[in-house]
Structure formats: C-alpha cells, structure tokens
Design a protein around this motif. Structure first.
Motif, PDB file in Angstrom:
ATOM      1  N   HIS A  26      64.101  18.293 -46.715  1.00 37.41           N
ATOM      2  CA  HIS A  26      65.047  19.296 -46.191  1.00 37.41           C
ATOM      3  C   HIS A  26      66.383  18.621 -45.846  1.00 37.41           C
ATOM      4  CE1 HIS A  26      63.214  23.216 -45.717  1.00 37.41           C
ATOM      5  NE2 HIS A  26      62.161  22.763 -45.069  1.00 37.41           N
ATOM      6  N   ASP A  80      57.715  26.760 -52.430  1.00 35.04           N
ATOM      7  CA  ASP A  80      58.121  26.010 -51.261  1.00 35.04           C
ATOM      8  C   ASP A  80      58.237  24.523 -51.611  1.00 35.04           C
ATOM      9  OD1 ASP A  80      58.927  25.638 -48.587  1.00 35.04           O
ATOM     10  OD2 ASP A  80      57.906  27.510 -48.138  1.00 35.04           O
ATOM     11  N   LYS A  81      58.821  23.788 -50.662  1.00 31.88           N
ATOM     12  CA  LYS A  81      59.037  22.360 -50.841  1.00 31.88           C
ATOM     13  C   LYS A  81      57.908  21.606 -50.164  1.00 31.88           C
ATOM     14  CE  LYS A  81      59.445  21.090 -47.273  1.00 31.88           C
ATOM     15  NZ  LYS A  81      58.568  21.218 -46.058  1.00 31.88           N
ATOM     16  N   ALA A  92      47.239  36.292 -53.721  1.00 32.18           N
ATOM     17  CA  ALA A  92      46.055  35.455 -53.505  1.00 32.18           C
ATOM     18  C   ALA A  92      46.389  34.711 -52.220  1.00 32.18           C
ATOM     19  CB  ALA A  92      45.841  34.506 -54.676  1.00 32.18           C
ATOM     20  N   GLY A 148      49.716  31.954 -47.671  1.00 29.98           N
ATOM     21  CA  GLY A 148      50.468  32.786 -46.723  1.00 29.98           C
ATOM     22  C   GLY A 148      49.615  33.767 -45.957  1.00 29.98           C
ATOM     23  N   GLY A 149      48.296  33.689 -46.118  1.00 26.04           N
ATOM     24  CA  GLY A 149      47.414  34.621 -45.425  1.00 26.04           C
ATOM     25  C   GLY A 149      47.306  34.335 -43.943  1.00 26.04           C
ATOM     26  N   ASN A 154      50.856  21.285 -50.449  1.00 27.37           N
ATOM     27  CA  ASN A 154      51.709  20.709 -51.496  1.00 27.37           C
ATOM     28  C   ASN A 154      51.000  20.446 -52.826  1.00 27.37           C
ATOM     29  OD1 ASN A 154      53.343  20.646 -49.276  1.00 27.37           O
ATOM     30  ND2 ASN A 154      53.433  18.407 -49.088  1.00 27.37           N
ATOM     31  N   TRP A 174      45.635  19.134 -43.441  1.00 27.82           N
ATOM     32  CA  TRP A 174      46.071  18.826 -44.811  1.00 27.82           C
ATOM     33  C   TRP A 174      47.359  18.023 -44.827  1.00 27.82           C
ATOM     34  CZ3 TRP A 174      50.714  20.168 -46.819  1.00 27.82           C
ATOM     35  CH2 TRP A 174      51.381  21.298 -46.347  1.00 27.82           C
ATOM     36  N   ARG A 175      48.179  18.191 -43.792  1.00 25.61           N
ATOM     37  CA  ARG A 175      49.452  17.468 -43.784  1.00 25.61           C
ATOM     38  C   ARG A 175      49.287  15.961 -43.598  1.00 25.61           C
ATOM     39  NH1 ARG A 175      51.887  22.435 -42.338  1.00 25.61           N
ATOM     40  NH2 ARG A 175      53.979  22.601 -43.175  1.00 25.61           N
ATOM     41  N   THR A 230      51.430  27.383 -50.494  1.00 25.84           N
ATOM     42  CA  THR A 230      50.159  26.673 -50.289  1.00 25.84           C
ATOM     43  C   THR A 230      50.446  25.232 -49.869  1.00 25.84           C
ATOM     44  OG1 THR A 230      50.221  25.857 -52.526  1.00 25.84           O
ATOM     45  CG2 THR A 230      49.099  27.982 -52.174  1.00 25.84           C
ATOM     46  N   ALA A 290      48.531  31.334 -41.570  1.00 26.33           N
ATOM     47  CA  ALA A 290      49.429  30.420 -42.292  1.00 26.33           C
ATOM     48  C   ALA A 290      50.814  30.451 -41.667  1.00 26.33           C
ATOM     49  CB  ALA A 290      49.513  30.820 -43.760  1.00 26.33           C
ATOM     50  N   LEU A 291      51.511  29.314 -41.780  1.00 21.25           N
ATOM     51  CA  LEU A 291      52.808  29.188 -41.104  1.00 21.25           C
ATOM     52  C   LEU A 291      53.935  29.873 -41.876  1.00 21.25           C
ATOM     53  CD1 LEU A 291      54.590  27.832 -38.888  1.00 21.25           C
ATOM     54  CD2 LEU A 291      54.755  25.853 -40.413  1.00 21.25           C
ATOM     55  N   ILE A 292      54.138  29.466 -43.135  1.00 22.70           N
ATOM     56  CA  ILE A 292      55.425  29.800 -43.756  1.00 22.70           C
ATOM     57  C   ILE A 292      55.376  31.072 -44.598  1.00 22.70           C
ATOM     58  CG2 ILE A 292      55.339  28.536 -45.961  1.00 22.70           C
ATOM     59  CD1 ILE A 292      58.185  28.457 -43.361  1.00 22.70           C
ATOM     60  N   THR A 308      62.536  26.790 -51.854  1.00 21.73           N
ATOM     61  CA  THR A 308      62.998  27.356 -50.587  1.00 21.73           C
ATOM     62  C   THR A 308      63.406  26.295 -49.554  1.00 21.73           C
ATOM     63  OG1 THR A 308      60.665  27.762 -50.079  1.00 21.73           O
ATOM     64  CG2 THR A 308      61.962  29.617 -50.834  1.00 21.73           C
ATOM     65  N   LEU A 348      48.975  22.004 -54.464  1.00 20.77           N
ATOM     66  CA  LEU A 348      48.772  23.168 -55.326  1.00 20.77           C
ATOM     67  C   LEU A 348      50.073  23.690 -55.935  1.00 20.77           C
ATOM     68  CD1 LEU A 348      46.084  25.011 -53.196  1.00 20.77           C
ATOM     69  CD2 LEU A 348      45.764  24.049 -55.481  1.00 20.77           C
ATOM     70  N   HIS A 349      51.211  23.181 -55.490  1.00 20.08           N
ATOM     71  CA  HIS A 349      52.475  23.732 -55.996  1.00 20.08           C
ATOM     72  C   HIS A 349      52.552  23.590 -57.527  1.00 20.08           C
ATOM     73  CE1 HIS A 349      54.690  23.089 -51.855  1.00 20.08           C
ATOM     74  NE2 HIS A 349      53.609  23.846 -51.746  1.00 20.08           N
TER      75      HIS A 349
END
Ligand SMILES: NC(=O)c1ccc[n+]([C@@H]2O[C@H](COP(=O)([O-])OP(=O)(O)OC[C@H]3O[C@@H](n4cnc5c(N)ncnc54)[C@H](O)[C@@H]3O)[C@@H](O)[C@H]2O)c1
Length: 403
Positions: free
Chosen positions: A213, A119-120, A50, A24-25, A99, A194-195, A97, A28-30, A146, A101-102
C-alpha cells in the motif's frame, strides 16, 4: 455535481454492472468494505458470490447479502463457469480471499472473460503475478487492484498538484504506515492465522500487507516508480517467523531518494499512513487518518492547508470525485466508491466497445499489482543480504505501460 455545475464529473453510467464476490462472507474483514464502496458508487449491483469455501457459511452469507440462492456458490471455479454461461452473468468478480488464492481465482475468471477486481497483494510470488499480467493481455479484461488509498480525493489532489509542477522537481519521497493490531499476533501454538502462514500469506507479512500500500501510494502520487530498495525486517511484537516491521530506503525513477517505514506492531497507532513529498520549490503532505486535508508548503511562502471540496485550490482531477461540499467529511468508504466508479467506467466501456479519453481513469491495474509483488520479493532479498540494494523493477518481458 448537479447539471450545469462548473466542475468536472465522470460520464453517466449506461447501466448497473453485475458484481460477484469470491471471499468476503461472514466475519471477513475487507469483503464488506468492497461491497459498501460498490453500493455507494451506484454503478454496481451485487448478484452472486462464493463468499466462503464452506457451503454452509457460503449459504448463510449469501442469504445475508440477499443473493438469489442459485447464485450462491462455495466453489469459485464452478461460479466462474456458471456465471459465464448465464445471459445475466456477472460482469466482474471481486477477489477478497487470502493472498494465495488471488492467482487461481483471477485466472479462472479471466479465462471465462470476466473482468477482475482483485485485492492486494496481487499474488504471493512474481511468477504468478507475471502470469496474471500475460492473461490480462490475452483476454483483454479490465483488471483493477484495490489499492484504495490512492482513490482518496486528496491523494488525487496531491497527484494533480505534483503533475502541475507545484513542488518543482521532486527531490525526496517519504512514506510510512504504522499499525498496532499485530502486536500480540503470533504463529506459536495451534492454528496460526493465515496472515502468518507463508503458504497462504506468501513469503512476507507486513512488507507485503501494508508495505505494498505504502509503496503504491508513493509511486502513484509522484508518478515515479520505485526502482531499487534496501530493506531491513524486524519482529517488534509477539514472536513470529515473518516480519511485523520493516524499514527501507528507496530509489525512485530518476534517482530520487526516499524512505518507507511500516509496522503492524507499533503500539498506539491504528492506520497511520502518511506521505510526504519534497521538491525544489515546495512540499506536500497527506495523512490517511486526516484525509480531508493536504498540507502544501511552498518554499519561502506561507503554508497552505487545502480542504477537500469544490474550488479553493482543488484541482479538476480531484474535484471529479467530490461527493459532499467542504466541511461535511468524506471517508474511506468514499475512496472505495471512487475506485468502484473508475473500474465501472472502464468495464462498461470495454463491454460496449467504447474507448475512453486518455488520462480519465487512474485506478491501479494488474501492472501496479505486479510491481508490488516485485517490490516485496526485492525487499525480502535485500533483508537476507543485510540491507543490500536490490532492483525491484519488473523484468523486461513484462509490459510496463498501463492498460
Ligand atoms: N485493500 C485493502 O485495504 C485491504 C485491507 C484488508 C485486507 N486486504 C486483502 O484482502 C484479502 C482478504 O483479507 P481479509 O482481511 O478480508 O481476510 P479474511 O480472513 O477476513 O477474509 C477472507 C475471506 O475469504 C474467504 N475464503 C477463503 N478461502 C475461500 C475460497 N476458497 N473460496 C471462497 N472464499 C474463500 C473466507 O471465508 C473469508 O470470507 C487479503 O488478500 C488482504 O491482503 C486488503
């Protein structure tokens, strides 16, 4: 709503909960969207993070978020250990982060007794998702996922109207989600995002990113799980190994048929998430880009357009979340805040050893996250089998009740 209001509201908070972030730094998008929702909910303070694995970026981002320097980390495992050891340590962690790393991040914080806002998609494979389900059971922590669209006031309205029988028995469910942003995205050349990197995003792109979603929204609003899927994957935009478009037939619980269409390479669209439900006595429609209204089409009667606000056809389960009177638009940030209110109530109650009335909260849980991962894996298998029907229910070993 003010004291003396005839409308329902949630229990008042006893204290602000302490929230930490992984990811989230800057740039970052979300992460920022999570932070805005948490702030608007007025039930959280953001105290640790972090925000990046790169120490300098983490430091810069922590300073921008006005975190105390001793609560800025670049190693999430160290953050879990140190925060769990502090008397004023975080109550919950947000996982925002990529995916892959979730799972490890959620496992580290759950094992430290810290509640989770992930997050999803929950994970990149079903084994990891079921492992998180098992760890949640063992640790007893609250685990929210989320799927924030489900916290729009008018999605709660659709859900409440369906539960009240206003469309009769559900006979068809159609959900679509069209975006254009990945039309030029490619994994050719240096530095794939990464996507599009299966080691970080998982084995699917669009079916996972926005397919989960759409699938969650359809199930949440109707109360019917998706049990079987037949899927076809396509690349409509620039060349890429993973799909940017997927069309699916669904079979919901009770044999109810449905469709799901998703694309992130649909030119001219931005966030076109739309749900339509048809029952024996009426239909309902909600669109994410016009989220203040629900279209209700009772059979043989005039169509009604119900607007978000107090009264005038709004159901109690939805009114709880209303922040502004009708005519002053609410938006996506409000939906995120709604989710952060529900998760805060669950976490505060758990930490105080209090139970809550059944049905008060409807935030998505680790089980909903795992169902999304099972759905993606089934869609991948179906696509590989030229669109054959594939069962996407969780294996019997996984507990299926909501926590
Ligand atoms: N719920 C939603 O509507 C929604 C919308 C967008 C994205 N997402 C999900 O949110 C997640 C993040 O997506 P994004 O678009 O924000 O990605 P992003 O690339 O914009 O941001 C990822 C963040 O993770 C950080 N990060 C990476 N490795 C880390 C590590 N080891 N430790 C700490 N931080 C680390 C990066 O520095 C960056 O801040 C994804 O899982 C995505 O599916 C959900």
């Amino acid at each position: 709503m003010a004291e003396g209001s005839p409308y329902p509201s949630f229990p008042a908070p006893g204290r602000r909960l302490r929230l930490g972030f992984v990811g989230g730094g800057e740039g970052a998008l979300i992460g920022q969207v999570h932070a805005n929702g948490a702030r608007l909910s007025n039930r959280w303070e953001i105290v640790a993070g972090a925000l990046s694995s790169d120490p300098e970026r983490a430091r810069r981002s922590g300073a921008a978020w006005m975190l105390q320097p001793d609560r800025v980390y670049s190693d999430y495992a160290e953050m879990a250990r140190r925060e769990a050891a502090r008397p004023d340590g975080i109550d919950a962690v947000v996982i925002a982060t990529p995916n892959n790393l979730h799972h490890p991040v959620a496992a580290a914080f759950m094992d430290a007794g810290i509640d989770i806002v992930s997050d999803k998609p929950l994970t990149t494979n079903l084994d990891d998702a079921l492992d998180l389900v098992a760890r949640q059971r063992r640790s007893g922590v609250v685990f929210g996922v989320t799927y924030a669209y489900a916290a729009h006031v008018m999605v709660r309205q659709v859900r409440a109207m369906i539960r009240a029988g206003l469309v009769g028995d559900i006979r068809q469910i159609h959900v679509e989600y069209f975006q254009e942003w990945a039309i030029g995205l490619t994994d050719e050349g240096e530095g794939a995002p990464w996507r599009l990197d299966p080691t970080r995003v998982g084995p699917a792109f669009t079916a996972s990113d926005i397919g989960t979603h759409a699938m969650h929204l359809a199930s949440f609003a109707t109360g019917l799980d998706v049990e079987k899927v037949r899927a076809m994957f396509f690349v409509s935009g620039a060349p890429k190994k993973l799909e940017d478009t997927a069309f699916m037939h669904l079979r919901f619980a009770g044999g109810v048929p449905g469709t799901l269409m998703v694309s992130q390479a649909a030119a001219g669209t931005q966030c076109g998430l739309r749900l339509r439900v048809f029952g024996t006595t009426g239909g309902l429609e909600w669109e994410q880009e016009n989220p203040e209204f629900v279209r209700y089409t009772p059979l043989d009667q005039p169509t009604q357009v119900i607007g978000r606000g107090y009264g005038a056809g709004m159901r109690e389960e939805a009114i709880r979340f209303v922040r502004m009177p009708r005519g002053h638009p609410e938006a996506l940030t409000d939906a995120w805040a709604n989710l952060y209110i529900e998760m805060a109530i669950a976490i505060e109650a758990r930490r105080a050893g209090r139970s809550l009335p059944d049905g008060l909260l409807a935030y998505p849980t680790v089980i909903d996250g795992a169902k999304g991962v099972a759905f993606v894996e089934a869609a991948i298998r179906s696509n590989a089998a030229d669109g054959a029907w594939v069962d996407c229910r969780l294996p019997e070993a996984a507990p299926v009740a909501a926590e």
